[in-house]
Every structure is written in structure tokens, then in C-alpha cells.
Design a protein around this motif. Structure first.
Motif, PDB file in Angstrom:
ATOM      1  N   GLY A 656       0.824  -1.186   0.000  1.00  0.00           N
ATOM      2  CA  GLY A 656       0.000   0.000   0.000  1.00  0.00           C
ATOM      3  C   GLY A 656       0.866   1.246   0.000  1.00  0.00           C
ATOM      4  N   SER A 657       0.237   2.377   0.194  1.00  0.00           N
ATOM      5  CA  SER A 657       1.017   3.610   0.224  1.00  0.00           C
ATOM      6  C   SER A 657       1.846   3.674   1.503  1.00  0.00           C
ATOM      7  CB  SER A 657       0.083   4.831   0.154  1.00  0.00           C
ATOM      8  OG  SER A 657       0.827   6.018   0.130  1.00  0.00           O
ATOM      9  N   PHE A 658       3.084   4.089   1.402  1.00  0.00           N
ATOM     10  CA  PHE A 658       3.948   4.141   2.577  1.00  0.00           C
ATOM     11  C   PHE A 658       4.934   5.292   2.431  1.00  0.00           C
ATOM     12  CE2 PHE A 658       5.978   1.186  -0.402  1.00  0.00           C
ATOM     13  CZ  PHE A 658       7.252   1.715  -0.515  1.00  0.00           C
ATOM     14  N   THR A 659       5.565   5.639   3.551  1.00  0.00           N
ATOM     15  CA  THR A 659       6.602   6.672   3.565  1.00  0.00           C
ATOM     16  C   THR A 659       7.942   6.008   3.812  1.00  0.00           C
ATOM     17  OG1 THR A 659       5.064   8.306   4.455  1.00  0.00           O
ATOM     18  CG2 THR A 659       7.419   8.767   4.693  1.00  0.00           C
ATOM     19  N   PRO A 660       8.839   6.024   2.821  1.00  0.00           N
ATOM     20  CA  PRO A 660      10.120   5.344   3.018  1.00  0.00           C
ATOM     21  C   PRO A 660      11.014   6.088   4.000  1.00  0.00           C
ATOM     22  CG  PRO A 660      10.085   6.491   0.917  1.00  0.00           C
ATOM     23  CD  PRO A 660       8.701   6.607   1.488  1.00  0.00           C
ATOM     24  N   ILE A 661      11.704   5.317   4.825  1.00  0.00           N
ATOM     25  CA  ILE A 661      12.738   5.853   5.709  1.00  0.00           C
ATOM     26  C   ILE A 661      14.095   5.775   5.031  1.00  0.00           C
ATOM     27  CG2 ILE A 661      13.977   5.443   7.884  1.00  0.00           C
ATOM     28  CD1 ILE A 661      11.373   4.430   9.058  1.00  0.00           C
ATOM     29  N   ALA A 698      12.392  -8.803  13.902  1.00  0.00           N
ATOM     30  CA  ALA A 698      12.062  -9.619  15.071  1.00  0.00           C
ATOM     31  C   ALA A 698      11.228  -8.808  16.055  1.00  0.00           C
ATOM     32  CB  ALA A 698      13.337 -10.113  15.739  1.00  0.00           C
ATOM     33  N   GLY A 699      10.196  -9.463  16.601  1.00  0.00           N
ATOM     34  CA  GLY A 699       9.366  -8.849  17.622  1.00  0.00           C
ATOM     35  C   GLY A 699       8.443  -7.769  17.099  1.00  0.00           C
ATOM     36  N   GLY A 700       8.320  -7.652  15.800  1.00  0.00           N
ATOM     37  CA  GLY A 700       7.443  -6.619  15.247  1.00  0.00           C
ATOM     38  C   GLY A 700       7.958  -5.211  15.461  1.00  0.00           C
ATOM     39  N   SER A 701       9.284  -5.057  15.621  1.00  0.00           N
ATOM     40  CA  SER A 701       9.862  -3.722  15.845  1.00  0.00           C
ATOM     41  C   SER A 701       9.605  -2.813  14.648  1.00  0.00           C
ATOM     42  CB  SER A 701      11.374  -3.844  16.084  1.00  0.00           C
ATOM     43  OG  SER A 701      11.630  -4.594  17.256  1.00  0.00           O
ATOM     44  N   LEU A 702       9.490  -1.520  14.956  1.00  0.00           N
ATOM     45  CA  LEU A 702       9.256  -0.534  13.910  1.00  0.00           C
ATOM     46  C   LEU A 702      10.549   0.217  13.612  1.00  0.00           C
ATOM     47  CD1 LEU A 702       5.789   0.888  15.023  1.00  0.00           C
ATOM     48  CD2 LEU A 702       6.274  -0.818  13.248  1.00  0.00           C
ATOM     49  N   PRO A 703      10.920   0.317  12.335  1.00  0.00           N
ATOM     50  CA  PRO A 703      12.204   0.932  11.984  1.00  0.00           C
ATOM     51  C   PRO A 703      12.212   2.442  12.197  1.00  0.00           C
ATOM     52  CG  PRO A 703      10.975   0.379  10.012  1.00  0.00           C
ATOM     53  CD  PRO A 703      10.199  -0.205  11.168  1.00  0.00           C
ATOM     54  N   LEU A 704      13.370   2.927  12.603  1.00  0.00           N
ATOM     55  CA  LEU A 704      13.595   4.367  12.753  1.00  0.00           C
ATOM     56  C   LEU A 704      14.612   4.880  11.739  1.00  0.00           C
ATOM     57  CD1 LEU A 704      13.876   4.461  16.655  1.00  0.00           C
ATOM     58  CD2 LEU A 704      11.871   5.033  15.261  1.00  0.00           C
ATOM     59  N   ALA A 705      15.553   4.044  11.354  1.00  0.00           N
ATOM     60  CA  ALA A 705      16.582   4.404  10.372  1.00  0.00           C
ATOM     61  C   ALA A 705      17.192   3.101   9.877  1.00  0.00           C
ATOM     62  CB  ALA A 705      17.651   5.298  11.002  1.00  0.00           C
ATOM     63  N   ALA A 706      17.885   3.158   8.740  1.00  0.00           N
ATOM     64  CA  ALA A 706      18.476   1.944   8.183  1.00  0.00           C
ATOM     65  C   ALA A 706      19.660   2.301   7.304  1.00  0.00           C
ATOM     66  CB  ALA A 706      17.445   1.151   7.386  1.00  0.00           C
ATOM     67  N   SER A 707      20.498   1.288   7.056  1.00  0.00           N
ATOM     68  CA  SER A 707      21.627   1.425   6.149  1.00  0.00           C
ATOM     69  C   SER A 707      21.943   0.042   5.595  1.00  0.00           C
ATOM     70  CB  SER A 707      22.845   2.006   6.869  1.00  0.00           C
ATOM     71  OG  SER A 707      23.915   2.213   5.979  1.00  0.00           O
ATOM     72  N   ALA A 708      22.159  -0.057   4.292  1.00  0.00           N
ATOM     73  CA  ALA A 708      22.415  -1.335   3.634  1.00  0.00           C
ATOM     74  C   ALA A 708      23.823  -1.372   3.072  1.00  0.00           C
ATOM     75  CB  ALA A 708      21.403  -1.577   2.515  1.00  0.00           C
ATOM     76  N   ALA A 718      17.952   0.456  12.661  1.00  0.00           N
ATOM     77  CA  ALA A 718      17.744   0.987  14.004  1.00  0.00           C
ATOM     78  C   ALA A 718      16.240   1.061  14.232  1.00  0.00           C
ATOM     79  CB  ALA A 718      18.378   2.361  14.141  1.00  0.00           C
ATOM     80  N   ALA A 719      15.774   0.438  15.319  1.00  0.00           N
ATOM     81  CA  ALA A 719      14.332   0.271  15.473  1.00  0.00           C
ATOM     82  C   ALA A 719      13.891   0.543  16.901  1.00  0.00           C
ATOM     83  CB  ALA A 719      13.926  -1.149  15.064  1.00  0.00           C
ATOM     84  N   SER A 720      12.608   0.824  17.011  1.00  0.00           N
ATOM     85  CA  SER A 720      11.951   0.977  18.305  1.00  0.00           C
ATOM     86  C   SER A 720      11.310  -0.358  18.654  1.00  0.00           C
ATOM     87  CB  SER A 720      10.898   2.077  18.218  1.00  0.00           C
ATOM     88  OG  SER A 720      10.134   2.120  19.402  1.00  0.00           O
ATOM     89  N   ASP A 721      11.799  -0.977  19.711  1.00  0.00           N
ATOM     90  CA  ASP A 721      11.275  -2.284  20.090  1.00  0.00           C
ATOM     91  C   ASP A 721      10.032  -2.123  20.940  1.00  0.00           C
ATOM     92  OD1 ASP A 721      13.432  -3.409  18.794  1.00  0.00           O
ATOM     93  OD2 ASP A 721      14.670  -3.463  20.612  1.00  0.00           O
ATOM     94  N   PRO A 722       8.974  -2.883  20.664  1.00  0.00           N
ATOM     95  CA  PRO A 722       7.723  -2.728  21.415  1.00  0.00           C
ATOM     96  C   PRO A 722       7.847  -3.230  22.851  1.00  0.00           C
ATOM     97  CG  PRO A 722       7.590  -4.607  19.937  1.00  0.00           C
ATOM     98  CD  PRO A 722       8.878  -3.917  19.619  1.00  0.00           C
ATOM     99  N   CYS A 723       7.023  -2.653  23.707  1.00  0.00           N
ATOM    100  CA  CYS A 723       6.988  -3.103  25.101  1.00  0.00           C
ATOM    101  C   CYS A 723       6.289  -4.470  25.181  1.00  0.00           C
ATOM    102  CB  CYS A 723       6.230  -2.101  25.969  1.00  0.00           C
ATOM    103  SG  CYS A 723       7.005  -0.482  26.051  1.00  0.00           S
ATOM    104  N   LEU A 773      16.264   6.612  21.660  1.00  0.00           N
ATOM    105  CA  LEU A 773      16.423   5.445  20.799  1.00  0.00           C
ATOM    106  C   LEU A 773      17.377   5.729  19.649  1.00  0.00           C
ATOM    107  CD1 LEU A 773      12.661   4.421  20.572  1.00  0.00           C
ATOM    108  CD2 LEU A 773      14.359   3.742  22.275  1.00  0.00           C
ATOM    109  N   PRO A 774      18.029   4.683  19.100  1.00  0.00           N
ATOM    110  CA  PRO A 774      18.889   4.884  17.925  1.00  0.00           C
ATOM    111  C   PRO A 774      18.023   5.219  16.702  1.00  0.00           C
ATOM    112  CG  PRO A 774      18.659   2.542  18.397  1.00  0.00           C
ATOM    113  CD  PRO A 774      17.998   3.268  19.529  1.00  0.00           C
ATOM    114  N   ASN A 775      18.243   6.368  16.106  1.00  0.00           N
ATOM    115  CA  ASN A 775      17.462   6.728  14.923  1.00  0.00           C
ATOM    116  C   ASN A 775      18.301   7.365  13.821  1.00  0.00           C
ATOM    117  OD1 ASN A 775      17.891   9.220  16.121  1.00  0.00           O
ATOM    118  ND2 ASN A 775      15.783   9.428  16.856  1.00  0.00           N
TER     119      ASN A 775
END
Length: 782
Positions: A656-661, A698-708, A718-723, A773-775
Motif C-alpha cells: 500500500g502507500s507508505f513513507t520510506p525511511i 524480530a518482535g514486530g519492531s518498527l524501523p527508525l533508520a536503516a543502512s544497507a 535501528a528500530a523501536s522495540d515494542p513493550c 532510541l537509535p534513529n
């Protein structure tokens, strides 16, 4: 014949002087250090003066040890350059000279007859080298003309071609060249032509020029304080450049990491002559994969070395100012083109290099930090490296200013830059003990500390572009890490915020997009220019031959389709070379593939991807370079058009429509890595098949930043891990994804081992402070 006769008389006069001074005493050295061993006359050499003008001679005597001898009696001896007439110069005992005749008190000089005078200084039997004085009527003007009249006559001269010029001196419209003596020759740019007026075959008013590097310059002839009007001289400009891979007939090559390949370049000038020493600039579209150790040379070949990073790059050579087509205004680069070579073989515009590994793949290290300190007083952001393994986190550094952006240069001696509202920072992570450095220890003024966000870094790793979002008016800074303390370039763009920027691969120009819908073009050789792009563009990327830039433009409502445009790199101001190629949705990023493909008719096409969520569009572009014509001093922008014979497709990424990080073209253009906001996965788009693979975090974490990595084999997210229910909320983690096995195989939560295992990336905030958090994250180049 008259001028040759004058030279003969001058030779006789010098012989006469030597004989005359011999009568006064020996010209050889005296014995003992205390006696006069040498004498120097000033001014020495050749001198040209107006009749009736005055000058002063002086002389210095020295002993055998080179010490000046004081109090010696020095005589000034004057003879005529023509033994048949009297000398046109009078010199009294104190060295005062008159180009004519002194009155009895030696205070008034009356003009005499033009001619040549030979002056020497004599003492204790030793004479100085003679000075030759040419006395003539006042010179009103000097005119340069060609001294060789045999055909062909040239408007330009091919590299290393010699040609003779001459200067003519006039007084009240009368040619007095034979009386003025040798002329002195120069050019406004010695890089274009060299001059030699010392050849024995030349007359005193002549010079032999040798064409050096393609370009335009001005010749000047000077004598007696009068300089000629400039004479335009052109070393024939480069018409075309074509490439080959040494030992290969094609335009693509596979190289193992750490290996190399030799690229050959043939440059032809506008007379059709192949340059023996072409001053070319060598460029790469991906310096982290393959690059040249030297960006400029005149050998006609260069070695592209594969880095330890795997993936693809396109390399090419160009005639790029200021070292080629010198002095042409505005700058006139010529980019490589396909076509036949003088030897009948096929030459190419670019060479594609695919870097593979024949041994163990490299181990990558990423660096991560946080922006969460914001403007909180006393808050400092942690910066740490992490490498896959049992002890992933390395030594932790502290950033004294809250970063807003993070970017590595492209060099193996890696340096990571951090933009901030207080000024630019960097860390040389390849150092034995990395430390944070500030461009300026003061946070004000911003044009010194370089406040703002890092937008891009040049291919050679030295130029860092910072968009100042703090100051009014808005500014863009170009920081040069090799400037040795020189002030950065400061571009004023009032009322506009720079949002994206890209250097051309040859680093001739910088294209800057702004939020106000303008594109500024900065050049190292031309003035800053701008043009309107409405609505404000999202992205700018250069074509793989460097000759133009793609610009991604959003849709104009009510349309949902955006478009891709193209703008030339060779002219100033830039011109449009590609009218809008429509995309299905709003194009956010552009990726030209590093390999040329063939369309349905067998013609080459540059393949371009446009990310316009939820789609990726794929289309072909035909690019044709035009050779520079003879006597042409403005560029021929390339002909660029949508290749209708290339199968154009659009792929739904299924999200669907999304905003790339984060998005990045990897693996020789085979894949696109996409990490998007609120999608707990890494998306891998296969360019060949059009299929998209989703690798969950893993764990359904949501990304904050990335590098390949450049080959796409690893992605650091770099992700925000859920409680988790019933437990304390963890700090953010960096997830390491292996795309080959499609697994989030390691999660690295931040732990500051230097601070009682503190999991908070914001230092000095106390135990009850919210977690930072790491972002920001970036992979260090190999």
C-alpha cells in the motif's frame, strides 16, 4: 635582412667591448681572496628604452669568497652596437644614463638617434657581463600576428603543434620593430600554450608556441613597458571522448574485490586529431564499489580499483574544466560517447564494473546515534559502532551537539559527518582512537560552525554540503576537508531551504533542490544559477555518464502522476534535456541502474527506477551525445528521451502507500532495499523479476533508520522495540538482517558499558529520563 644585419653588428660590438675592456685591465680573476674576482652590472641583460629616457646603472664587485668589496672605483664603459655610428647612450661616472646626450651638468637628457648601446662595468681589470640597451622612439602599440605564412592557417592548434608568432612595434604609425630589441612573451593561461623566444632561429620580436592542453588563452608581447592587445590563441578543444576496457571488446567487466581493471580513453579534438596527452577527469558513480586512485591524468588510461564493498559502479572519463577545455566561458565539459575509434574498434560512453567476492565476504560495521536529545540542556548523544558477533558494541563516544543527520564519506579512510543546529561534527572512525571533532568550537555564527543538515558528500570524500535551516536568510555551505583552514563556500538562497543535493560524478557541478520549488546549480568554474521547478522536486540523481541530472517532480493536483525531468550538466544556465516522463504516483527517489541494457531494437538504453509508493516504475532512457564542432565554444547538450522500444513496467510493492525511511539500489542494480515508516520489515525488490520480498523485523519492531551494504546482503535497521506485557520497555535495538537467508538474525539493544550498562542513548539525564532510541545509522565503507 635589416634585422639580421643588426644582429651581426651587435656581435661585432660585443667583441669590440671585450677588446676595449681588455685594454683597461684583465677580465680574468685576480689571485687571492682580497682581489676583485667578479663584477655584476645592474640592470643586466637586454633593456629597451625610449629615446630621451634616463636610467641608473649600478655595479657590485665581489672577491673569491663571494663577499662584496666596498670602495672600489668602477667605470661604466659604453660602446655602440654599430661600430659605424656613435653610441645612442651616455653614462656618467655615477651610473646615470641618458638615451641621448647629457648636458654638462648631467641633469638634462636630450633625445638622440635610436640605436644599440653596449654597457659594461669595469674595475681592477675585471669587467662585468655586458648589458644591451635598445634606444628607440616611443612605442604607441604592439601588434601580434602569425610569423608563419605558409598554409594551412589555423584557428586552433592541435596538442603539441608548434607555431611562430611575431610582434610589431609602432610609433606614430611607423614600424620601429627593428630598433626595440627582444620582446617578452606571455599568456593568460600557460596551461593552454607554452612560449619559447630563446630559439636561435627566431628574430628578436618572434616566439614559438606549443599547444599544450585544450582551451582558450590570450597571447601577449611586451617591450619597453608597452604590452600588446591580447591575441586569442586556442589549443583545439576536445570534440569527443570514447572508452575501452583494456583486453576486452565490451563495455562491462567483472572484477573481484580488491582487483582492478584498466580503462582506455581516446580523445579527439575538433580538427579530428587524437590527443597524445588528453587531460581527462575520471569518474565513478559508486566510489564505495570502484574508483580511480587519481581523478585526473594525461596518459589516456587509468586503473579502476575495486573496493572490498561488493556491488556495481559505472566509470567514465570526460573533458572537464578547469583542466580541460580551459578558459572557455561558461565552462564546456565534453562527456564520453559511443562511436567508432580511429583504429576502427568500438568505443563507449561508460564502462560498467561488477565487483564480486571470490573469498569470504567482508564484515561490515555500522555506527549509530540518536537525535532524541533535542535541545535539552546538558544532554549528550551516545555514538557507538556495532559489528555482528558476540560482542557487537564497540567503544562508545559522546556527541557534544545533538545531531540531525549522519553520513559517511566514500573513502576507505572513513569519516562520518554529523549535521546539527550548532554546527558540523565528524569522527575519523578508521583512527586507532576515534574522537569527535568540531569544524568550529563555537556554535555561532552559523557560517563558521556550519549549522544545518548534511545533504550530500562529493565522490572524492572531501566536499560536504550542509543545508542551514537555522539562519535567516537560508544558506548552503560547502565544507572542504582539504582546505587547510580556508573558509567554506557560502551560498545564499534567501527564503529557501535546501532539501536535497547531488554532485555530478566529475564534481564539476552541484545541483541543489529547495522547498520553494527552485533548483540551484553551483559550479567550480561558473557563477551560481537557478531555475524554477514547480512543484518542489523530491530527488536529484545524475545519469551514469554524468552528462545530465534526473529530477523527480511531484504530481500537480488533481493528477496523481508525477514525472521525471532531466537537466544538462554541460551548459550554464542548465537547460532541460528530458521532458516529463510520467510516473504512476509521486516519485520520491530515482535510481539509474549502473549497467546499460538493450531495448527491443538492440539499441542501448539507460534503465531508470522511480520509487513512487506503492509502486516502483522501471523505464528506459536513450542518451545520445553530440561531438563538439570545429570553432564551437558552447556545449551540445545530450539528446535524452524516453526509449519507447524499452519495455516500460510498473511494479506494486504490495505494501500500500507508505513513507520510506531508507531506500538504496544495491547489488549491481539487481535489487532495491526499502525500509519504510510503520512497516516492521525490510523490503527487497528484485529489479529483474519485479518481485518483492518482505523480511520481518524480530518482535514486530518498527524501523527508525536503516543502512544497507552496497551488495544488499546485510541491512542494519535501528528500530523501536515494542513493550512486552509485564516487563519494562526495552531500549531501541539495531537489527541486523541477512537478505540472503532472509532473516533478522541478530538484534543488538543499546547498552553503554562505560556507564553502568545504561540503556539510554541520551547521557547525563538521570535514571528517570525517557529512553532515547537509535534513529541515525550508517555503514562504514570498506
Amino acid at each position: 635582412m635589416h634585422r639580421r644585419g643588426s644582429g651581426f653588428l651587435l656581435t661585432l660590438a660585443i667583441t669590440f667591448v671585450l677588446a676595449f675592456t681588455g685594454c683597461l685591465g684583465k677580465s680574468s680573476s685576480n689571485s687571492g681572496n682580497g682581489g676583485v674576482q667578479s663584477i655584476t652590472l645592474s640592470p643586466g641583460g637586454n633593456l629597451s628604452i625610449d629615446s630621451g629616457a634616463t636610467l641608473i646603472f649600478s655595479a657590485t664587485a665581489k672577491d673569491a669568497s663571494g663577499q662584496v668589496i666596498l670602495g672600489v672605483n668602477i667605470q661604466f664603459v659604453v660602446v655602440s652596437g654599430n661600430p659605424n655610428v656613435s653610441a645612442p647612450l651616455s653614462v656618467v661616472s655615477n651610473g646615470s644614463a641618458c638615451a641621448g646626450t647629457w648636458d654638462p651638468s648631467a641633469t638634462m637628457c636630450s633625445p638622440g638617434t635610436p640605436g644599440i648601446a653596449i654597457v659594461t662595468a669595469v674595475t681592477a681589470g675585471v669587467s662585468s657581463p655586458p648589458s644591451t640597451i635598445y634606444v628607440h622612439q616611443h612605442i604607441d602599440s604592439v601588434l601580434i600576428s602569425q610569423a608563419e605564412t605558409q598554409p594551412p592557417q589555423y584557428d586552433c592548434f592541435s596538442q603539441k603543434q608548434t607555431w611562430q608568432f611575431q610582434g610589431t612595434a609602432f610609433s606614430n604609425g611607423v614600424d620601429i620593430t627593428s630598433t626595440v630589441g627582444p620582446m617578452f612573451w606571455s599568456s593568460s593561461n600557460p596551461g593552454v600554450v607554452t612560449t619559447d623566444s630563446t630559439l636561435p632561429t627566431l628574430l628578436p620580436n618572434q616566439v614559438q608556441t606549443t599547444a599544450k592542453a585544450p582551451g582558450v588563452t590570450q597571447l601577449f608581447a611586451s617591450v619597453a613597458g608597452t604590452t600588446s592587445s591580447p591575441y586569442k590563441y586556442t589549443t583545439c578543444l576536445v570534440q569527443s571522448v570514447r572508452l575501452q576496457v583494456q583486453g576486452s571488446a565490451g563495455n562491462s567487466v567483472t572484477v573481484s574485490n580488491g582487483g582492478s581493471t584498466v580503462i582506455l580513453a581516446t580523445a579527439v579534438d575538433t580538427l579530428g586529431v587524437t590527443l597524445a596527452s588528453p587531460p581527462l577527469t575520471w569518474s565513478t558513480t559508486n566510489p564505495e564499489v570502484a574508483a580511480f586512485s587519481s581523478a585526473t591524468n594525461v596518459t589516456g588510461s587509468n586503473t579502476a580499483t575495486a573496493r572490498n564493498n561488493l556491488g556495481g559502479a559505472t566509470v567514465f572519463a570526460s573533458c572537464t574544466p578547469p583542466s580541460c577545455n580551459i578558459g572557455v566561458v561558461p565552462g564546456l565539459p565534453v562527456y564520453a560517447s559511443d562511436g567508432p575509434l580511429p583504429n576502427g574498434l568500438t568505443g563507449y560512453s561508460t564502462v560498467s564494473i561488477d565487483v564480486i567476492s571470490t573469498t569470504k565476504p567482508p564484515t561490515y560495521t555500522a555506527w549509530a546515534t540518536t537525535t532524541d536529545c533535542g535541545n535539552n540542556p546538558g544532554c549528550y548523544s551516545a555514538l557507538f559502532p556495532l559489528t555482528p558477533g558476540t560482542t557487537p558494541i564497540g567503544a562508545i563516544l559522546t556527541l557534544p551537539r545533538t545531531p540531525n543527520s549522519m553520513m559517511f564519506n566514500h573513502l576507505s579512510t572513513a569519516r562520518v559527518y554529523f549535521g546539527s543546529n550548532q554546527g558540523l561534527m565528524y569522527v575519523d572512525v578508521s583512527a586507532t582512537n576515534p574522537a569527535v571533532a568540531l569544524v568550529s568550537t563555537s556554535s555561532t555564527p552559523c557560517n563558521v560552525s556550519l549549522c544545518g543538515k548534511v545533504l550530500t558528500i562529493s565522490n572524492d570524500g572531501t566536499l560536504v554540503v550542509v543545508s542551514d535551516t537555522v539562519s535567516t536568510p537560508s544558506q548552503v555551505y560547502i565544507y572542504n576537508s582539504n582546505s587547510n583552514g580556508a573558509a567554506p563556500v557560502d551560498l545564499i538562497i534567501p527564503g529557501e531551504t535546501a532539501t536535497a543535493a547531488a554532485f555530478s560524478p566529475d564534481q564539476l557541478k552541484l545541483f541543489i533542490l529547495t522547498a520553494a520549488g527552485n533548483m540551484y546549480v553551483y559550479s567550480t568554474v561558473d557563477a551560481l544559477t537557478s531555475l524554477s521547478i514547480s512543484p518542489p522536486a523530491n530527488d536529484v540523481k545524475f545519469s551514469i555518464d554524468g552528462s545530465f541530472a534526473y529530477v523527480a517532480v511531484p504530481p500537480v493536483p488533481p493528477s496523481v502522476s508525477g514525472f521525471i525531468s532531466g537537466f544538462a550538466n554541460c551548459d550554464t544556465p542548465t537547460t532541460s534535456v528530458l521532458s516529463g516522463v510520467s510516473t504512476r504516483e509521486n516519485p520520491l527517489a530515482i535510481y539509474p541502474l549502473p549497467t546499460i541494457q538493450l531495448d527491443a531494437t538492440g539499441n542501448p538504453a539507460e534503465v531508470v527506477l522511480a520509487l513512487d509508493p506503492p509502486y516502483i516504475d522501471k523505464f528506459g532512457i536513450s542518451v545520445n551525445q553530440h561531438p563538439l564542432l570545429y570553432d564551437q565554444y558552447v556545449c551540445n547538450p545530450p539528446s535524452v528521451a524516453l526509449d519507447t522500444n524499452f519495455h516500460r513496467t510498473s511494479f506494486d510493492l504490495g505494501q500500500g502507500s507508505f513513507t520510506p525511511i531508507y531506500t538504496q539500489l544495491v547489488a549491481d542494480g539487481a535489487e532495491v532495499i526499502i525500509v519504510a515508516n510503520n512497516i516492521p520489515a525490510v523490503l527487497v525488490f528484485n529489479v529483474g523479476s519485479g518481485l518483492t520480498t518482505s523480511i520481518p523485523l524480530a518482535g514486530g519492531s518498527l524501523p527508525l533508520a536503516a543502512s544497507a551494504t552496497t551488495d544488499g546482503s546485510q541491512v542494519f535497521v535501528a528500530a523501536s522495540d515494542p513493550c512486552q506485557p509485564g516487563s519494562t520497555c526495552p531500549a531501541g535495538s539495531v537489527h541486523i538482517i541477512d537478505t540472503n537467508i532472509q532473516s533478522d538474525y541478530q538484534q543488538v539493544p543499546y547498552v553503554n558499558v562505560n556507564d553502568n550498562n545504561n540503556p539510554n542513548m541520551c547521557n547525563n539525564q538521570g535514571g528517570s529520563a525517557p529512553l532515547c532510541l537509535p534513529n541515525l545509522i550508517a555503514i562504514k565503507p570498506q
